[in-house]
Structure formats: C-alpha cells, structure tokens
Design a protein around this motif. Structure first.
Motif, PDB file in Angstrom:
ATOM      1  N   ASN A  26       0.778  -1.260   0.123  1.00  0.00           N
ATOM      2  CA  ASN A  26       0.143   0.109   0.009  1.00  0.00           C
ATOM      3  C   ASN A  26       0.840   1.313   0.089  1.00  0.00           C
ATOM      4  O   ASN A  26       0.182   2.356   0.250  1.00  0.00           O
ATOM      5  CB  ASN A  26      -1.048   0.018   1.044  1.00  0.00           C
ATOM      6  N   SER A  27       2.108   1.155  -0.392  1.00  0.00           N
ATOM      7  CA  SER A  27       3.081   2.256  -0.604  1.00  0.00           C
ATOM      8  C   SER A  27       3.342   2.411  -2.267  1.00  0.00           C
ATOM      9  O   SER A  27       3.870   3.350  -2.539  1.00  0.00           O
ATOM     10  CB  SER A  27       4.255   1.980   0.183  1.00  0.00           C
ATOM     11  N   PRO A  49       0.703   9.511  -5.483  1.00  0.00           N
ATOM     12  CA  PRO A  49       0.562   8.123  -4.820  1.00  0.00           C
ATOM     13  C   PRO A  49      -0.537   7.284  -5.099  1.00  0.00           C
ATOM     14  O   PRO A  49      -1.836   7.771  -5.418  1.00  0.00           O
ATOM     15  CB  PRO A  49       0.611   8.834  -3.378  1.00  0.00           C
ATOM     16  N   HIS A  50      -0.577   6.156  -4.630  1.00  0.00           N
ATOM     17  CA  HIS A  50      -1.617   5.059  -5.105  1.00  0.00           C
ATOM     18  C   HIS A  50      -1.971   4.610  -3.456  1.00  0.00           C
ATOM     19  O   HIS A  50      -2.902   3.814  -3.232  1.00  0.00           O
ATOM     20  CB  HIS A  50      -1.327   4.015  -5.861  1.00  0.00           C
ATOM     21  N   GLY A  51      -1.394   5.021  -2.428  1.00  0.00           N
ATOM     22  CA  GLY A  51      -1.516   4.747  -0.962  1.00  0.00           C
ATOM     23  C   GLY A  51      -0.717   5.692  -0.175  1.00  0.00           C
ATOM     24  O   GLY A  51      -0.920   6.772  -0.278  1.00  0.00           O
ATOM     25  N   ALA A  52       0.108   5.180   0.520  1.00  0.00           N
ATOM     26  CA  ALA A  52       0.903   5.702   1.741  1.00  0.00           C
ATOM     27  C   ALA A  52       1.697   7.259   0.961  1.00  0.00           C
ATOM     28  O   ALA A  52       2.226   7.015  -0.060  1.00  0.00           O
ATOM     29  CB  ALA A  52       1.766   4.916   2.511  1.00  0.00           C
ATOM     30  N   GLU A  92       4.959  11.416  -5.688  1.00  0.00           N
ATOM     31  CA  GLU A  92       4.349  10.199  -5.632  1.00  0.00           C
ATOM     32  C   GLU A  92       4.286   9.419  -4.422  1.00  0.00           C
ATOM     33  O   GLU A  92       4.085   8.237  -4.189  1.00  0.00           O
ATOM     34  CB  GLU A  92       5.328   9.002  -6.348  1.00  0.00           C
ATOM     35  N   GLY A  93       4.246  10.077  -3.211  1.00  0.00           N
ATOM     36  CA  GLY A  93       4.440   9.437  -1.843  1.00  0.00           C
ATOM     37  C   GLY A  93       5.341   8.697  -1.848  1.00  0.00           C
ATOM     38  O   GLY A  93       6.625   8.905  -2.019  1.00  0.00           O
ATOM     39  N   ASN A  94       5.112   7.662  -0.831  1.00  0.00           N
ATOM     40  CA  ASN A  94       6.165   6.858  -0.721  1.00  0.00           C
ATOM     41  C   ASN A  94       6.422   5.664  -1.775  1.00  0.00           C
ATOM     42  O   ASN A  94       7.238   4.928  -1.384  1.00  0.00           O
ATOM     43  CB  ASN A  94       5.757   5.632   0.635  1.00  0.00           C
ATOM     44  N   ARG A 126      -8.331   0.538  -5.512  1.00  0.00           N
ATOM     45  CA  ARG A 126      -9.063  -0.054  -4.341  1.00  0.00           C
ATOM     46  C   ARG A 126      -8.069  -1.187  -3.477  1.00  0.00           C
ATOM     47  O   ARG A 126      -7.498  -1.631  -4.222  1.00  0.00           O
ATOM     48  CB  ARG A 126     -10.207  -0.950  -4.867  1.00  0.00           C
ATOM     49  N   TYR A 127      -8.264  -0.972  -2.096  1.00  0.00           N
ATOM     50  CA  TYR A 127      -7.405  -2.101  -1.244  1.00  0.00           C
ATOM     51  C   TYR A 127      -8.512  -2.808  -0.308  1.00  0.00           C
ATOM     52  O   TYR A 127      -9.257  -1.938   0.521  1.00  0.00           O
ATOM     53  CB  TYR A 127      -6.699  -1.485  -0.547  1.00  0.00           C
ATOM     54  N   GLY A 128      -8.772  -3.898  -0.438  1.00  0.00           N
ATOM     55  CA  GLY A 128      -9.873  -4.739   0.209  1.00  0.00           C
ATOM     56  C   GLY A 128      -9.287  -4.896   1.722  1.00  0.00           C
ATOM     57  O   GLY A 128     -10.022  -4.971   2.373  1.00  0.00           O
ATOM     58  N   HIS A 129      -8.033  -5.044   1.651  1.00  0.00           N
ATOM     59  CA  HIS A 129      -7.520  -5.332   3.177  1.00  0.00           C
ATOM     60  C   HIS A 129      -6.290  -4.581   3.183  1.00  0.00           C
ATOM     61  O   HIS A 129      -5.275  -4.925   3.117  1.00  0.00           O
ATOM     62  CB  HIS A 129      -7.040  -6.714   3.256  1.00  0.00           C
ATOM     63  N   ALA A 130      -6.466  -2.873   3.330  1.00  0.00           N
ATOM     64  CA  ALA A 130      -5.470  -2.144   3.298  1.00  0.00           C
ATOM     65  C   ALA A 130      -4.376  -2.097   4.434  1.00  0.00           C
ATOM     66  O   ALA A 130      -3.132  -2.154   4.454  1.00  0.00           O
ATOM     67  CB  ALA A 130      -5.868  -0.688   3.065  1.00  0.00           C
ATOM     68  N   MET A 131      -5.151  -2.445   5.775  1.00  0.00           N
ATOM     69  CA  MET A 131      -4.195  -2.158   6.859  1.00  0.00           C
ATOM     70  C   MET A 131      -4.908  -2.908   8.039  1.00  0.00           C
ATOM     71  O   MET A 131      -6.149  -3.062   8.154  1.00  0.00           O
ATOM     72  CB  MET A 131      -3.998  -0.947   7.263  1.00  0.00           C
ATOM     73  N   ALA A 132      -4.215  -3.514   8.883  1.00  0.00           N
ATOM     74  CA  ALA A 132      -4.909  -4.083  10.164  1.00  0.00           C
ATOM     75  C   ALA A 132      -5.361  -3.073  10.944  1.00  0.00           C
ATOM     76  O   ALA A 132      -4.693  -2.028  11.167  1.00  0.00           O
ATOM     77  CB  ALA A 132      -3.788  -4.735  10.619  1.00  0.00           C
TER      78      ALA A 132
END
Length: 568
Positions: free
Chosen positions: A100-101, A112-115, A297-299, A490-496
């Motif tokens: 997710n980075s 970025p696409h995430g972090a 581009e973020g992380n 889309r992230y179905g399970h991005a983070m705990a």
C-alpha cells in the motif's frame, strides 16, 4: 513564511473572482481503476477455497525465498543484499512491488496510490534512519542530523475546511469556546503523562527483543476502546473528539470507537506528542525532528529506491501468487502461480521470509503454527479507496488559509473521506504552483463503513470518482470543470485495525522463534537483533505483526526477517 504569504495572497485573489456563472450539465468523468488487480487477488482466494491446487509445471531453486513484495518484503531483500546474500527471489502478486505504498501517474503526473509520507524517524527506528542516510536524505551537519530540505514537506503543510473557510492546521481553533481549548490542554497533559509512564516506541516492538515486558498500563489501555478511555477522562468536547477520530481513521483505517485506547494514544505518544494551541509543538523546534518526508508520488519514491537494486525477473518476480508454503526438514517448498504463463512453479529454498498479510499467510502456510493462527484470529483489516484526480490547473479556493499539502474537510460528504494531498505541493517554483496542472489524491478509509469491502468489489469506478469530486466541490467549486482524468485504486485489506486486545496478543507472539544474531553488514553498521515471529525455516515479516500499518513497522520487521534468513 514567504511561500505561505505568497500563496495566501494568491488564494485571496482567486477567491475574489468566484461567481456562480451559468450552470451546465457536467461532462462524464474520464478514468478507470488503477494500481492493483483485485480480480487477481480474488482468483487466489477462489483457488484456495477449492482446496485443489494445480500441480507444478516447473521447478526452481534459491537460497532464500521472499513471499510478498510490500515494504517488509523489500526491506528483507535489502537486508539480504547488505549481508552479502544475493541468491534470493522475491515473489509479488501485482505487476509492481510496494504494497500500500505503491505509486503511479495520471497523464504523466506522479501521484501516490497509497501511503504518501514518512515522519522523520526517531532513534527507536535506526533501521529506517540508516535507509534514509543511504539514500542521501539524512546527513550529519555540524554535529546534528539534517534531512533533505527538498524532501521535507513544504510549508504550509496542512489546513482544515471548516465553517466555509480554510483554517491553518487540522485542529479546530478559530472561534471555539474556552472549554474546547481547556480540553485540548487536558488531552495534551494526559499524553505527556502517559508518555512517561509507558514506552510508546515506533516501531512498537523496539524493546521486545530485550526481554522487556509490555507495561501494565499499556495492556490496560489495550483492553478498551479509545472512545471509552476518552469518556472516562471527561474528554467529550466535539471538536477534540472529531480530531481524534479523524487521526485514528487516517492512520488505522477505523475510528476511535473501533481502535484500542493504546492505539489512539500511541498515535501521538510514539512520535511528537500533542500540542494544545499556544503550547508550541510540531514545527516549534529549530531542527527537522518533527518534519514529514514526502514526494509527489508519496512513499512510492521509497518503493522505487528499494526495488531498483533488484534484478527484474531474477531477484524480483512480479505477477506471482503464492499458493502454498511448506516447511520441510531440510528446507522450504513454495508453490506459486506465474500469471504470465498460467503455470504453477515450485520453488525450493533453504529459508523463506513470509512477508504476506497475516490472513493470507495463515491460508498458504501448511500446518500453520499456533502463533500464526492466533494473529489471524485477532486481526481485522480496513478497506480503503484512493482516488487520484488530475486537474488542468490549480483550483479556485474558498477564503482562508493558503493551499497546503494536506487538505482536510471537517464535514465530509463521503462516509470514509479523509481529505486530499496535492502531488504538486513539493514544486519549487511558486509560479508553477499557481498555474501548472496537478493531481489531488483523495483518501477514503472504509473500516467503519458497513459493507465497505463488498462495495469495493461491486461498485464501478465512476461511483468512487463521482463521490470524490462531489465531496471536494464544496471547498473547490470549479473542480468539476477542471478535472481531466480520475483513477481509482481499491484495497480490500489495506491495513490491520488495532482493535482492543491486539497489543496483548501480538506482544506475546513478538519474541517467539527469535533466533536472530548480531551481524556486521556490508555497509559497516552493526545491526541489533530483532524479534521475528519464526519457526525453524520461516521468518514472518509484515506490518500486521504490529497490529497496524505504517512504514517504520513494516520496514523494521522486514529488515529483521532478512537478517534472520541470512544467518540461517
């Protein structure tokens, strides 16, 4: 400060020309899904559910196999290289590494696409400090550590859209009642007290390898929700509670009613505390210790640097779904589906770093150890949506604070909305800031949204794109007419999600199988032994083992697992 004054004046000038104008039906948005292939992940799920996996069509051999190419897997690969081990292969599900980075581009503009940022790491994260030094982003000047000023987030860093105006910072301050300010001060005092009473390190497990038990006060906080703790402390001001709920959703994917009190406090106590208005705080120091590092581009910048040394198709193999990991007496056997050929490849390795999300690891590891089962049963995962909106020019602003990197709305139109960051904020030319096209990256955390994961799989990209554009059109009335393209990740399970009980469960697991040895790596630095959940030939590394997802946790765990595999 010159930058801030310039942007404020420019924003005021732009606001002066706002007018309703003639309304026309907006043109349909152009765009689509990007970033990750949800269908590929679901194919893996369906294969595992059937319980009958294809037979291997080819066999390969390597000394160390890394399953998973997120930050933990990339950190493990780096640790192996530094230890002189180059005979390894990293298998990644998607067509690019990064978890997710990840990052991408829209119409050629990086985003970025995430972090999207990394806080300047403290001394409890020396592995991350070493990485930044290696990349030239941290160096000692006149006896003090300095970070690359072009990478530190430019001012103004953040602002809040509230009551029809933009306000500097994210904490509601202007015009609030004295009682609100008093509660801000009370919360700040409680954070200072708790910071002295228990170790709130980043990474969380920094002391677990030294046989130090988790403090009783930390376990007591872990047993209740953050909302419950706040209520018990009499901290009920709606502005403070809004801000703390936002912080939890932003870092953990779910709000203060879902995460543990330990996690809610850890958000502040592990880094730079909480400063009530008038008490100084972030940015008050004369060095860079409170800064954020960020890139257009973020992380994804850090992902690219970690992946660059890896030989594509040899050490780094993308488009591979890990199906089975079997620990054997003299090695590890890993079966993986190679999506390009449609064949299953069987890998034989001496050691395996399992850098997969815990819920996937529990499915693919054969005869999973009890600590893996316990972790999978404890954890829950938040789905996320990241919407990148390419605009043909900077947007017209409502009155108030100048355009910032991080822009948050007090009242969100979308259920999980968290505001947006501007990929063009790190530009050096002020003229470009006011005229050049840019990308706004809008975030939605769906951990508290009923049916959020099912919506991700079911709804078309236009649903998420239209919601994001509509939500941002309040503070930016000309957004719709300036949009060129929208891409949705889309992230179905991005983070705990660090729910109550997580610290207790995971801290017990943290030191199981810790057989790491002190090593002197090729960069000349002696590395500390790190607690790595492990069996004889498997080392588990992922941010999930800390109970929440941030770069420092994933990188440090991956680094430790890589050292363990090198020593094995």
């Amino acid at each position: 400060m010159q930058r801030r004054r310039f942007l404020t004046a420019a924003a005021s000038a732009a606001t002066a020309v706002l007018s309703p104008g003639c309304s026309q039906a907006p043109a349909p948005l152009v765009g689509g899904f990007a970033g990750i292939d949800m269908a590929r992940g679901h194919a893996l799920r369906d294969l595992l559910a059937r319980g009958s996996l294809p037979a291997p069509a080819a066999q390969r051999r390597t000394r160390v196999l890394i399953a998973g190419g997120g930050i933990a897997g990339l950190a493990a690969a780096r640790a192996l290289r530094l230890a002189g081990v180059n005979d390894f292969a990293l298998l990644e599900l998607e067509d690019s590494a990064g978890g997710n980075s990840r990052a991408g581009s829209v119409l050629g503009r990086a985003c970025p696409h995430g972090a999207h940022y990394l806080p300047v790491p403290g001394d409890s994260a020396p592995e991350v400090q070493n990485l930044l030094e290696e990349l030239g982003l941290r160096q000692r000047v006149a006896g003090r550590w300095r970070y690359d000023e072009f990478t530190l987030c430019h001012s103004p860093q953040e602002r809040l859209y509230w009551q029809g105006h933009w306000h500097a910072g994210l904490l509601p301050v202007d015009g609030v009642a004295p009682r609100t300010l008093a509660q801000y001060r009370l919360f700040a005092q409680r954070i200072r007290t708790l910071s002295r009473a228990a170790a709130f390190a980043m990474p969380t497990f920094a002391d677990w390898g030294n046989n130090k038990a988790v403090a009783p006060i930390a376990l007591a906080l872990d047993a209740i929700t953050f909302d419950t703790w706040l209520g018990g402390e009499g901290l009920d001001d709606p502005h403070l509670r809004w801000y703390l709920n936002y912080c939890c959703r932003d870092d953990y994917g779910a709000g203060s009613a879902s995460v543990s009190a330990w996690a809610g406090i850890h958000y502040f106590a592990s880094r730079h505390g909480f400063a009530a208005p008038g008490e100084g705080g972030e940015g008050a120091a004369d060095d860079d210790s409170d800064g954020l590092l960020t890139w257009p581009e973020g992380n994804g910048f850090l992902v690219r640097k970690l992946a660059e040394p890896l030989a594509p198709g040899q050490q780094l193999r993308t488009g591979h779904s890990v199906l089975r990991i079997t620990e054997q007496r003299h090695g590890v056997q890993v079966d993986a589906l190679e999506h390009a050929s449609g064949q299953v490849v069987r890998w034989q390795a001496d050691q395996c770093v399992v850098a997969l999300p815990v819920f996937i690891a529990a499915r693919v590891v054969q005869n999973p150890p009890q600590f893996l089962r316990a972790a999978a049963a404890q954890l829950a995962w938040a789905p996320w949506v990241v919407t990148n909106i390419a605009t043909n020019a900077p947007l017209t602003d409502r009155p108030g604070a100048a355009p910032a990197w991080d822009n948050v709305l007090y009242t969100e139109a979308t259920p999980g909305g968290l505001g947006y960051v501007d990929a063009g904020h790190q530009r050096l030319g002020l003229g470009a800031l006011l005229t050049a096209p840019t990308v706004l990256t809008y975030y939605e955390a769906l951990g508290d949204v009923p049916g959020g994961r099912a919506q991700l799989a079911r709804l078309p990209w236009q649903h998420w794109a239209e919601a994001a554009v509509a939500g941002l059109s309040g503070p930016h009335p000309d957004l719709r007419e300036r949009v060129e393209r929208v891409e949705v990740t889309r992230y179905g399970h991005a983070m705990a999600i660090p729910r109550p009980g997580g610290l207790k469960t995971l801290s017990k697991i943290g030191t199981q199988g810790n057989v790491d040895k002190r090593m002197r790596l090729s960069n000349g630095e002696r590395q500390r032994p790190l607690p790595t959940p492990a069996t004889a030939r498997l080392a588990f590394a992922h941010a999930d083992w800390s109970g929440y997802s941030v770069f420092e946790e994933a990188f440090t765990r991956g680094h430790g697992a890589g050292l363990r595999a090198a020593a094995g």
